[in-house]
Design an enzyme around this catalytic site. Sequence first.
Site, PDB file in Angstrom:
ATOM      1  CD  GLN A 128       5.777   6.285  -2.475  1.00 53.26           C
ATOM      2  OE1 GLN A 128       5.585   6.960  -1.475  1.00 53.26           O
ATOM      3  NE2 GLN A 128       5.156   5.148  -2.679  1.00 53.26           N
ATOM      4  N   GLY A 129       8.358   7.858  -6.494  1.00 55.13           N
ATOM      5  CA  GLY A 129       7.858   7.937  -7.860  1.00 55.13           C
ATOM      6  C   GLY A 129       6.985   6.744  -8.198  1.00 55.13           C
ATOM      7  CB  SER A 131       0.715   8.243  -8.125  1.00 53.76           C
ATOM      8  OG  SER A 131       0.267   7.512  -7.010  1.00 53.76           O
ATOM      9  CB  SER A 163       5.303  13.775  -0.645  1.00 53.69           C
ATOM     10  OG  SER A 163       4.004  13.300  -0.791  1.00 53.69           O
ATOM     11  CD  GLU A 246       2.569   4.710   1.431  1.00 55.03           C
ATOM     12  OE1 GLU A 246       2.517   5.923   1.170  1.00 55.03           O
ATOM     13  OE2 GLU A 246       2.366   3.837   0.572  1.00 55.03           O
ATOM     14  CG  ASN A 370     -11.239   4.274   2.254  1.00 55.71           C
ATOM     15  OD1 ASN A 370     -10.106   4.458   2.687  1.00 55.71           O
ATOM     16  ND2 ASN A 370     -12.315   4.731   2.875  1.00 55.71           N
TER      17      ASN A 370
END
Length: 392
Positions: A128-129, A131, A163, A246, A370
Site C-alpha cells: 500500500q502506497g 503515507s 508493509s 481497511e 485516533n
Amino acid sequence: MRLGFTPEQEAFRLEAAAWLSAQLNGPFKMLRDLRSQSAMPDERRAWERALFDAGWSVIGWPKAHGGRGASLAEQVIFAEEYARAGAPGRMSHIGIELAGPTLIHFGSPEQQARFLPPISRGDEYWAQGYSEPGAGSDLGNVRTRARLDGDQWVIDGQKIWTSLAQFADWIFVLVRTEEGSRGTKGLSFLLVPIRQPGITIRPIRQMNGHAEFNETFFDGARTDAANVVGGVGNGWQVAMGLLAFERGVSTLGQQMGFVAEFDQIVAAAKANGAARDPLIRQRLAKAYAGLKIMRYASLRTLSADEGHSLSREASTHKIYWATWHRALGELAMDVLGQGGEIADSTDYAFPMLPNLFLSSRADTIYGGTNQIQRNLIAERALGLPREPRGDR
C-alpha cells in the site's frame, strides 16, 4: 440485539475450525503462533495457496470473483476462528482485504480480470502506497507525482510504512497527477509493478527487531496508462473507499488474539505474584470488561445488518480496540516488571508480552490516527459539519 449466531452460522464455524485445526496441527504446524509478519515467507506463500485450494482465501468476495459471497457474520466467524487457531498473519492481507475489494468496487472489468485471480490464489502480493514522510494520516497532502509519457505513467516521490513491500509484486499508489493541484483535488489511484529499476525499497527496523515496514522510493517508476483505478483525478474517492474496507471486518477477528494475550497476562500475574497487587487486579478487571464490551459491540453491529456491509456504528471499532489494546500492552509490562525489559537474545527476540507492548504502541496511529478516527465518526457516522480545511 443478538448475542449469538444462528445454527447455520455455528455449523460454518465448526467447518472452518476443523479445517484450520487439521492444517495447523499438520502440514503447517511450523506457522502456528508466528509472531513476525516477515518470517518464513516461503511457508506462508504455501499457506496462502492452501487457503485458496480449500475455498477459504477470499470468502467475503462475491462468487462472481471467486469468493464465497459470505455474509458479514460468516466473515467475522472465520476471522475469529483463524485467530483462535493461532494461524499466521495473512501475507496476502493487503491484496485480499484492500486491493481486491477496491478493484471489485471501482475497477474496470479488464482490471478485475487481470488482478483479482492472482490475488485470490496467492500468486501476486500487494503493498500500500499511501503515507509519506510529510503526509501520514493527512492523505490530502501527498506529494508523490505521476505524469503521462505516451502510454505509461512516470512516477516520482516517496512512500513510507509500506508493509511487506519486500515481498510484494504490485503496489497501489495515491499520486498527484494534476500539476499545481492541492489537497484532495488532482489525485489518482495507480497500480504499479513493484519489481522494476525505478523503485527502491529500504526496510525500517522496528523496536522489536522485526522489519515489516519499508520506505519506498519512486524514481522514474513506470506503469501502464490503463492502470489507473476509478479514472484520472478520482483518486481521493477511491482512496476513501479503500479505507472503509481497511476499517471493516478484518479488524473484528482480532479479538480472539486479544483474548489469548489477556490470558497470558493473567497467567504471568499469578506466576510472579503481581496478582496480589489490588491495583493490578483492578486493571485486569477493567481490561476484561473492555474486552467483553468490544465483543458485544461487534455482535450489536452484526445484529443490525445481516448483509455484507458494516453499519455506521462500526466506525467506532478502530478507535476503541486500538486504545484498549495499547493500554493492554502497558498493563503487560507493569505485570512483568523490570524483567520484561530484557530480551532473550541480542537480536531483540522478545517473548509475546513485551512484543505486545512494543507493537501496540502503533495501534492508535496506523490505519488512521485516533484524531482522524474521531473526525470520521463525527462527519460520516454522525453527519456533523466538516472541520475547516483551508482552501482544500
